[in-house]
Every structure is written in structure tokens, then in C-alpha cells.
Motif scaffolding. Sequence first.
Motif, PDB file in Angstrom:
ATOM      1  N   ASP A 291     -11.223 -26.620 -25.266  1.00  0.00           N
ATOM      2  CA  ASP A 291     -12.390 -26.445 -26.132  1.00  0.00           C
ATOM      3  C   ASP A 291     -12.724 -24.955 -26.196  1.00  0.00           C
ATOM      4  N   PRO A 292     -12.161 -24.231 -27.175  1.00  0.00           N
ATOM      5  CA  PRO A 292     -12.388 -22.782 -27.237  1.00  0.00           C
ATOM      6  C   PRO A 292     -13.843 -22.415 -27.509  1.00  0.00           C
ATOM      7  N   ASP A 293     -14.570 -23.276 -28.237  1.00  0.00           N
ATOM      8  CA  ASP A 293     -15.956 -22.959 -28.569  1.00  0.00           C
ATOM      9  C   ASP A 293     -16.842 -22.987 -27.324  1.00  0.00           C
ATOM     10  N   ALA A 294     -16.679 -24.033 -26.515  1.00  0.00           N
ATOM     11  CA  ALA A 294     -17.447 -24.102 -25.274  1.00  0.00           C
ATOM     12  C   ALA A 294     -17.054 -22.962 -24.338  1.00  0.00           C
ATOM     13  N   ALA A 295     -15.754 -22.674 -24.255  1.00  0.00           N
ATOM     14  CA  ALA A 295     -15.294 -21.589 -23.378  1.00  0.00           C
ATOM     15  C   ALA A 295     -15.896 -20.254 -23.804  1.00  0.00           C
ATOM     16  N   LEU A 296     -15.940 -20.001 -25.112  1.00  0.00           N
ATOM     17  CA  LEU A 296     -16.533 -18.754 -25.609  1.00  0.00           C
ATOM     18  C   LEU A 296     -18.027 -18.700 -25.318  1.00  0.00           C
ATOM     19  N   HIS A 297     -18.700 -19.829 -25.370  1.00  0.00           N
ATOM     20  CA  HIS A 297     -20.128 -19.865 -25.046  1.00  0.00           C
ATOM     21  C   HIS A 297     -20.361 -19.433 -23.604  1.00  0.00           C
ATOM     22  N   TYR A 298     -19.601 -20.022 -22.681  1.00  0.00           N
ATOM     23  CA  TYR A 298     -19.795 -19.674 -21.273  1.00  0.00           C
ATOM     24  C   TYR A 298     -19.368 -18.236 -21.002  1.00  0.00           C
ATOM     25  N   LEU A 299     -18.324 -17.786 -21.686  1.00  0.00           N
ATOM     26  CA  LEU A 299     -17.913 -16.388 -21.558  1.00  0.00           C
ATOM     27  C   LEU A 299     -19.045 -15.473 -22.012  1.00  0.00           C
ATOM     28  N   ALA A 300     -19.681 -15.813 -23.133  1.00  0.00           N
ATOM     29  CA  ALA A 300     -20.780 -14.997 -23.654  1.00  0.00           C
ATOM     30  C   ALA A 300     -21.945 -14.959 -22.674  1.00  0.00           C
ATOM     31  N   ARG A 301     -22.269 -16.097 -22.065  1.00  0.00           N
ATOM     32  CA  ARG A 301     -23.369 -16.128 -21.103  1.00  0.00           C
ATOM     33  C   ARG A 301     -23.085 -15.235 -19.904  1.00  0.00           C
ATOM     34  N   MET A 302     -21.854 -15.245 -19.443  1.00  0.00           N
ATOM     35  CA  MET A 302     -21.518 -14.406 -18.292  1.00  0.00           C
ATOM     36  C   MET A 302     -21.511 -12.929 -18.656  1.00  0.00           C
ATOM     37  N   ILE A 303     -21.007 -12.609 -19.845  1.00  0.00           N
ATOM     38  CA  ILE A 303     -21.012 -11.206 -20.289  1.00  0.00           C
ATOM     39  C   ILE A 303     -22.437 -10.711 -20.447  1.00  0.00           C
ATOM     40  N   GLU A 304     -23.286 -11.506 -21.098  1.00  0.00           N
ATOM     41  CA  GLU A 304     -24.676 -11.103 -21.320  1.00  0.00           C
ATOM     42  C   GLU A 304     -25.446 -10.975 -20.008  1.00  0.00           C
ATOM     43  N   ALA A 305     -25.050 -11.748 -19.006  1.00  0.00           N
ATOM     44  CA  ALA A 305     -25.720 -11.679 -17.708  1.00  0.00           C
ATOM     45  C   ALA A 305     -25.219 -10.515 -16.860  1.00  0.00           C
ATOM     46  N   GLY A 306     -24.212  -9.789 -17.361  1.00  0.00           N
ATOM     47  CA  GLY A 306     -23.715  -8.635 -16.628  1.00  0.00           C
ATOM     48  C   GLY A 306     -22.646  -8.959 -15.604  1.00  0.00           C
ATOM     49  N   GLU A 307     -21.960 -10.094 -15.771  1.00  0.00           N
ATOM     50  CA  GLU A 307     -20.877 -10.445 -14.842  1.00  0.00           C
ATOM     51  C   GLU A 307     -19.780  -9.393 -14.901  1.00  0.00           C
ATOM     52  N   ASP A 308     -19.144  -9.131 -13.775  1.00  0.00           N
ATOM     53  CA  ASP A 308     -18.066  -8.148 -13.700  1.00  0.00           C
ATOM     54  C   ASP A 308     -16.912  -8.592 -14.607  1.00  0.00           C
ATOM     55  N   PRO A 309     -16.566  -7.820 -15.640  1.00  0.00           N
ATOM     56  CA  PRO A 309     -15.499  -8.240 -16.556  1.00  0.00           C
ATOM     57  C   PRO A 309     -14.145  -8.363 -15.863  1.00  0.00           C
ATOM     58  N   ARG A 310     -13.960  -7.628 -14.765  1.00  0.00           N
ATOM     59  CA  ARG A 310     -12.696  -7.752 -14.021  1.00  0.00           C
ATOM     60  C   ARG A 310     -12.575  -9.132 -13.389  1.00  0.00           C
ATOM     61  N   PHE A 311     -13.703  -9.672 -12.936  1.00  0.00           N
ATOM     62  CA  PHE A 311     -13.715 -11.037 -12.400  1.00  0.00           C
ATOM     63  C   PHE A 311     -13.331 -12.031 -13.490  1.00  0.00           C
ATOM     64  N   LEU A 312     -13.895 -11.857 -14.680  1.00  0.00           N
ATOM     65  CA  LEU A 312     -13.572 -12.752 -15.794  1.00  0.00           C
ATOM     66  C   LEU A 312     -12.097 -12.649 -16.165  1.00  0.00           C
ATOM     67  N   ALA A 313     -11.575 -11.429 -16.153  1.00  0.00           N
ATOM     68  CA  ALA A 313     -10.164 -11.229 -16.493  1.00  0.00           C
ATOM     69  C   ALA A 313      -9.259 -11.895 -15.460  1.00  0.00           C
ATOM     70  N   ARG A 314      -9.628 -11.796 -14.188  1.00  0.00           N
ATOM     71  CA  ARG A 314      -8.825 -12.438 -13.133  1.00  0.00           C
ATOM     72  C   ARG A 314      -8.811 -13.953 -13.313  1.00  0.00           C
ATOM     73  N   ARG A 315      -9.964 -14.519 -13.669  1.00  0.00           N
ATOM     74  CA  ARG A 315     -10.017 -15.968 -13.859  1.00  0.00           C
ATOM     75  C   ARG A 315      -9.154 -16.395 -15.048  1.00  0.00           C
ATOM     76  N   LEU A 316      -9.089 -15.572 -16.073  1.00  0.00           N
ATOM     77  CA  LEU A 316      -8.243 -15.891 -17.228  1.00  0.00           C
ATOM     78  C   LEU A 316      -6.765 -15.836 -16.862  1.00  0.00           C
ATOM     79  N   VAL A 317      -6.379 -14.854 -16.034  1.00  0.00           N
ATOM     80  CA  VAL A 317      -4.979 -14.771 -15.592  1.00  0.00           C
ATOM     81  C   VAL A 317      -4.608 -16.021 -14.801  1.00  0.00           C
ATOM     82  N   ILE A 318      -5.508 -16.428 -13.903  1.00  0.00           N
ATOM     83  CA  ILE A 318      -5.245 -17.630 -13.105  1.00  0.00           C
ATOM     84  C   ILE A 318      -5.142 -18.853 -14.002  1.00  0.00           C
TER      85      ILE A 318
END
Length: 461
Positions: A291-318
Motif C-alpha cells: 500500500d504505497p499511499d499508506a506508506a507515504l502517509h507514515y513516511l510524511a508523519r515521520m519526516i514532519e516530526a523530525g525523524e532522522d532520515p538516515r534511520f528511515l533510509a536504513r529501514r527502506l534498505v532492510i
Amino acid sequence: MTDLFSAGDFGPEDEDSGSSETTASRGRHTPLAVRMRPRTLDEVVGQKHLLDEGSPLRVLSEGSRGPAGPSSVILWGPPGTGKTTLAHVIARGASRKFVELSAIRAGVKDVRRVMDQALEDRDLRGKTTVLFLDEIHRFNKAQQDALLPGVENGWVILVAATTENPSFSVIAPLLSRSLLLTLQPLTTDDLGELIDRAVAEPRGLNGEFLLENEARSHILRMSGGDARRVLTALEASAAVASARSAEDQQAQITAQDAEHAMDHAVQRYDKDGDQHYDIISAFIKSLRGSDPDAALHYLARMIEAGEDPRFLARRLVIAAGEEVGMADPSALTTAVAAADAVQLIGMPEGRILLAQATVHIATAPKSNASYRALDAAIADVRAGKGAPVPAHLRDAHYSGAHRLGHGRGYVYAHDEPHHVAAQQYPPDDLVGVDYYRPTTNGAERAVAERLEKLRGITRRS
């Protein structure tokens, strides 16, 4: 330490006398969120699952009507769901002394002082002390230990509030002596009821403002499910409307007024708490669920909250390896490239690459066959399986290796048709074991067909 029965704690609505003009005058100096604080459990919006007849909160608020007395409770829920509100409602119960401690300011000495006084009040005056402890997760182990004697022996009835998971932030002995009550996020209907009540009631805006539907919707949408924020935004919107309206007419709160009062939603997100783990979990499961739409929503929430983008990138690699695997090997390439790009260019531009990798992984065919194959192999190794390496596969490059038979009979694959050699590769006790079981999804379908032919050749030995 504060006695919640002290004057002024509940705002002007507690007074039975006085003109509406006096009440309105005092109300101007009291925040709307305080003025609208419920006075009874029946006025509480939401949390209906905790407010049935005979529930622990009813018993705390209204008193016991049977052999079972009130229990200590821990209220767990997001900000703005009513934890402090419920405590203030309980404070109105008769024949009890209600004391409040803040975990930010109170120490062990304060806790012990409350316990000593509670014991004296119980034995000498027949009064039960209800102790409200806000943000109990900020108490360390020693401070929480100080609560145990009073809770266990019934000197106090503890009402503790926390936004953190009590399983991780509250000591086990205290948890076992209390009831854990989970508050649910308020729904749009709950918050809408709160807005309508605040607009109409005398202790609120007293019907002096007309709230447009678009303004109401904007406040609800931007509140993040927080009742306190809803009322604060409504009050700010009313102030904007009042400033531009004539004094002799009813002020109208427009959508533009609401937008001026609050121009974007505040994300509720704690990088070290439940929100961090819950949202990243939902993100990964949305990727896995395609579900790309839901995934993008949660990605947006984490980005807007200031989550470390390197953490997000690592999770995508995994996720590219774990969820997509051989069904689309290029997903891993995209994810690794996104991770490198985020390191190279940073944010906010890095969000573009994170979005691309998110969409690629979410829309790719899925297979976890490769890592499940490794897990199965690891399980066999841990179980003690795996005979010695076949002699023809052993290292034959050192002096004396040939005398031991190492490498004897080894067939060089590149000398064979299709560059595949028919010979034994696994240890003797694992011959014929299939760890890798490819799916028929995406590119792995071709891999499955090729693997069937490869096994047909290699296992003819």
C-alpha cells in the motif's frame, strides 16, 4: 504538592452564585480548555469503554456501592485524551482528600510526606486520600518504590497518568497493585461534540459566536485528536473573529479565522516512545502489504516530526531485502541509492529519494524466500547439523592438501556445459535439503524455473 480542593482550581463554573456578567468577566482570564473541563463523568467525551456503571473510574468518582472498594489506577493514553480531566472529575468526590503531585517537580521526600499524611488522615480522621500523579513515567525506580507501601496498604488510592507505555516505564510491583486503564484517541465525533458544547455553553463562548462548518472542520482536522488543542484553537479563532467584528453583532468564526489561529497540524510524535515504534511499524507493514499511499502517509508523519532520515533510509534498505528480495532485486538497488543520496544531499531534498524508494518497495512484487532460506539454514546449524565439508570442495592450495585428498575429483564448473557442474556441494547429512523455495512472484518466477534446472544438474552426482 497541591490540594485540588483549593479555591480556583476548577474555574468559574464551580460557583453557584454571581451574575453572568461576573462569570463572563472571570472567564476571560481563564483558558477555555480549563473552563470547559467536565464536572462529572457524564460530561466526559470519549472513553465510553471506561465509564460504564460499576467501572473503576465510576467507583472512584461516585464511591463504592458494594464490598469492593476503589482501586488504584494508571491512566495510559496520548496527550489530550482526558487523563487529567478524569482526575479532576474524581477530585469532586465526597469524603476524600485529593492531592496532586507532578513527577517533574516531586521527589521521594514529597511522596513520603504525602504517604505519612494520608496514613494520619485515614487513622485519625477517617479520610481516604486520592493521589493524582501526573507523568509517572518521569519517576525513577526509587521514586516509584516510595509509592508502594501507601498503595499496597491502602493509605492512598493512586491515580497515575502517563503518555508512555507503562510496561516499560512503571515498575512491575506498582503495575501489579494497580489497574491499567488505556485511554483511546478521541474521535472526530468526540471532538465535534466538545466544540459544539464550548460554543454554546455559558462557561464557554456563551453563544456569542457563530462557528462556520468549514472553520469547525479545519479545527478538527488540525487538532491531531487532542481535546485541549481543539479548545485552544477554538478560543484563538474566536479572538481573531472578535477583533474584526462589530461589537453590536454576533461574531462569525470563518475558516480564514481558524487558519490564522492555527496554520498547520502539530504532529504527536516521541522519538523515544510509543509513537516512534508504532509509526515505523505501520510504515514497514504498509510496505509489506503493498500500500504505497499508506506508506507515504507514515513516511510524511515521520519526516514532519523530525525523524532522522538516515534511520528511515536504513529501514527502506532492510525492507527491500526482507519484503521484496528476489522478486525484484532492483528494489534493493533503489533503496541503497536512496540511502547514499540522503547522506550526500541531506534534507529536505532527501525526502524525494525516500519517497521514490518507498513507492518502489511498496509496489514491487514481494518475496521473503531468500532470508527465510537463510533462517532455515541457521536453524539447522544451531541444531548441530552439517557434516564435514566434502573432500573435493576443501581448500587444496596449501602444501600437503593433496596428500589429504583435498580437492581430489573437484569439477571446475566453467569447464562444463552451461557452466554448471554435477557434483555434491552440501555436507553429507544435508544432501537434497531445499532451503531456498522461490515464489512465483515477479522476477522470482524465472529464478524458480532456472533453479529447478540447476538442481536437476547439480544433484545428478
